[in-house]
Design an enzyme around this catalytic site. Structure first.
Site, PDB file in Angstrom:
ATOM      1  N   LYS A  43       0.811  -1.214   0.000  1.00  0.00           N
ATOM      2  CA  LYS A  43       0.000   0.000   0.000  1.00  0.00           C
ATOM      3  C   LYS A  43       0.847   1.267   0.000  1.00  0.00           C
ATOM      4  O   LYS A  43       0.479   2.266  -0.606  1.00  0.00           O
ATOM      5  CB  LYS A  43      -0.938  -0.004   1.214  1.00  0.00           C
ATOM      6  CG  LYS A  43      -2.004  -1.083   1.126  1.00  0.00           C
ATOM      7  CD  LYS A  43      -2.926  -1.060   2.332  1.00  0.00           C
ATOM      8  CE  LYS A  43      -4.005  -2.126   2.201  1.00  0.00           C
ATOM      9  NZ  LYS A  43      -4.947  -2.120   3.353  1.00  0.00           N
TER      10      LYS A  43
ATOM     11  N   LYS B 240      -6.990  -8.917  -8.293  1.00  0.00           N
ATOM     12  CA  LYS B 240      -8.145  -9.018  -7.410  1.00  0.00           C
ATOM     13  C   LYS B 240      -9.197  -7.974  -7.793  1.00  0.00           C
ATOM     14  O   LYS B 240      -8.859  -6.852  -8.170  1.00  0.00           O
ATOM     15  CB  LYS B 240      -7.699  -8.796  -5.961  1.00  0.00           C
ATOM     16  CG  LYS B 240      -8.776  -9.065  -4.920  1.00  0.00           C
ATOM     17  CD  LYS B 240      -8.193  -8.944  -3.521  1.00  0.00           C
ATOM     18  CE  LYS B 240      -9.267  -9.163  -2.461  1.00  0.00           C
ATOM     19  NZ  LYS B 240      -8.714  -9.047  -1.090  1.00  0.00           N
TER      20      LYS B 240
ATOM     21  N   LYS C 206     -12.520  -2.057  -5.650  1.00  0.00           N
ATOM     22  CA  LYS C 206     -13.420  -0.903  -5.733  1.00  0.00           C
ATOM     23  C   LYS C 206     -12.777   0.237  -6.502  1.00  0.00           C
ATOM     24  O   LYS C 206     -13.462   1.131  -6.995  1.00  0.00           O
ATOM     25  CB  LYS C 206     -13.761  -0.398  -4.325  1.00  0.00           C
ATOM     26  CG  LYS C 206     -13.962  -1.463  -3.287  1.00  0.00           C
ATOM     27  CD  LYS C 206     -13.954  -0.884  -1.877  1.00  0.00           C
ATOM     28  CE  LYS C 206     -13.847  -1.984  -0.838  1.00  0.00           C
ATOM     29  NZ  LYS C 206     -13.927  -1.509   0.532  1.00  0.00           N
TER      30      LYS C 206
END
Length: 339
Positions: free
Chosen positions: A118, A201, A204
């Site tokens: 991240k 994956k 959103k």
């Protein structure tokens, strides 16, 4: 206290940082609904404190938290039999996280792969919260002496860290107070992939809305996205082994399996050698049947945000009834003076 003395209890949370997707539903929410049982306490929450480890627009964060609640309720989480709340309404989570910050070791945090993913090349500019959030996740779980945590494969490392923190706390203070929590990872839908790239994956935040199924999509949109999902030139194989090296094909079979509560082997047995012109419409019909009622109920619930807020507040009160005595005992064990 021994491990056998801990009440069987499930805890899991979902971050309200964007809309709910099919990945959230099949990878987490559907499993939470299925795990509800009178034989086990079930505690689920929108982890809004985790969301703010990166910048969130405040009104959007509140809306996202309500959407999470609406999605859980519409999918079948029963607030009469499970505890549903948003994390920030139970301050004991943050209080226990500080204790665990002082128990966990820096070396443990440095091994957390999700922080590296991240933060990327800008790790020096990442928030301290993003670096330390696995300690808060451990507090989320151990705040309730949770014995089981349903998670995706990518979260397994955090449950392992939770076990390390529990073990070190117990060892440091000569107690057997926190349990050794078990990660529950099962089912074909635990990792739902992108409809346009089966190696990624479902997210959103992807570039195209066509690569994901949003839980608020209507029936026509759900059907269109599955019918346009990327495949390969070959149809379905005769056996599940034939899906090897075919990520898009495997993803669609896994989604069908999870939506229908079948194994991938059973899906292939039902559609051996089928063309995509046969299988994708069947998958689209199945998805609409399963997901459109949830979408409709989510929209109905979100039209009454005050009622969602009341349900979350009631859940937070129930959660604190469990959390408060555990935190008080933790403080006593650590030696923190309480008047």
């Amino acid at each position: 206290m021994t491990d056998n003395a801990f009440t069987p209890r499930v805890f899991s949370g979902i971050k309200p940082s964007g809309g709910l997707t099919l990945g959230n539903y099949l990878g987490a929410i559907k499993r939470w609904v299925d795990m509800q049982s009178p034989d086990m306490d079930n505690i689920y929450c929108a982890v809004d404190l985790h969301a703010i480890t990166v910048w969130q627009d405040p009104p959007a964060l509140k809306a996202g938290t309500r959407e999470i609640a609406a999605g859980l309720l519409a999918s079948g989480i029963d607030p009469e039999n499970s505890i549903l709340f948003n994390q920030s309404q139970v301050p004991e989570h943050a209080q226990l996280a500080w204790i665990f910050n002082c128990v966990a070791r820096v070396g443990w945090m440095n091994r957390m792969t999700q922080f590296k993913d991240k933060a990327g090349k800008n790790a020096e500019k990442a928030s301290l919260g993003l670096y330390a959030y696995p300690s808060l996740m451990a507090a989320d779980i151990l705040m309730y002496h949770a014995t089981h945590v349903p998670v995706g494969e990518d979260q397994k490392q955090h449950v392992e860290l939770t076990r390390d923190i529990a073990a070190k706390f117990n060892s440091d203070f000569g107690v057997d107070f926190f349990p050794q929590t078990e990660a529950v990872i099962e089912g074909p839908g635990t990792r739902v992939m992108n409809l346009r790239d089966g190696t990624k994956k479902m997210s959103k935040s992807g570039d195209s809305d066509m690569e994901r199924i949003n839980m608020l999509d209507d029936a026509d949109t759900i059907a269109k996205k599955f019918k346009k999902a990327k495949t390969d030139p070959d149809g379905l194989p005769e056996t599940v082994e034939g899906l090897a090296g075919r990520p898009e094909a495997k993803n669609l079979v896994d989604i069908y399996a999870s939506l229908s509560d079948m194994t991938p082997e059973a899906v292939i047995a039902q559609y051996p050698g089928a063309s995509w012109g046969t299988f994708k419409p069947a998958l689209a019909d199945l998805a609409v049947t399963k997901l459109a009622p949830i979408s409709d109920e989510m929209k109905r619930l979100m039209d009454d945000p005050a009622e969602i807020d009341r349900k979350l507040a009631r859940g937070a009160q129930k959660a604190r009834e469990i959390a408060t005595p555990i935190l008080e005992k933790t403080y006593d064990i650590v030696g923190l003076l309480r008047a």
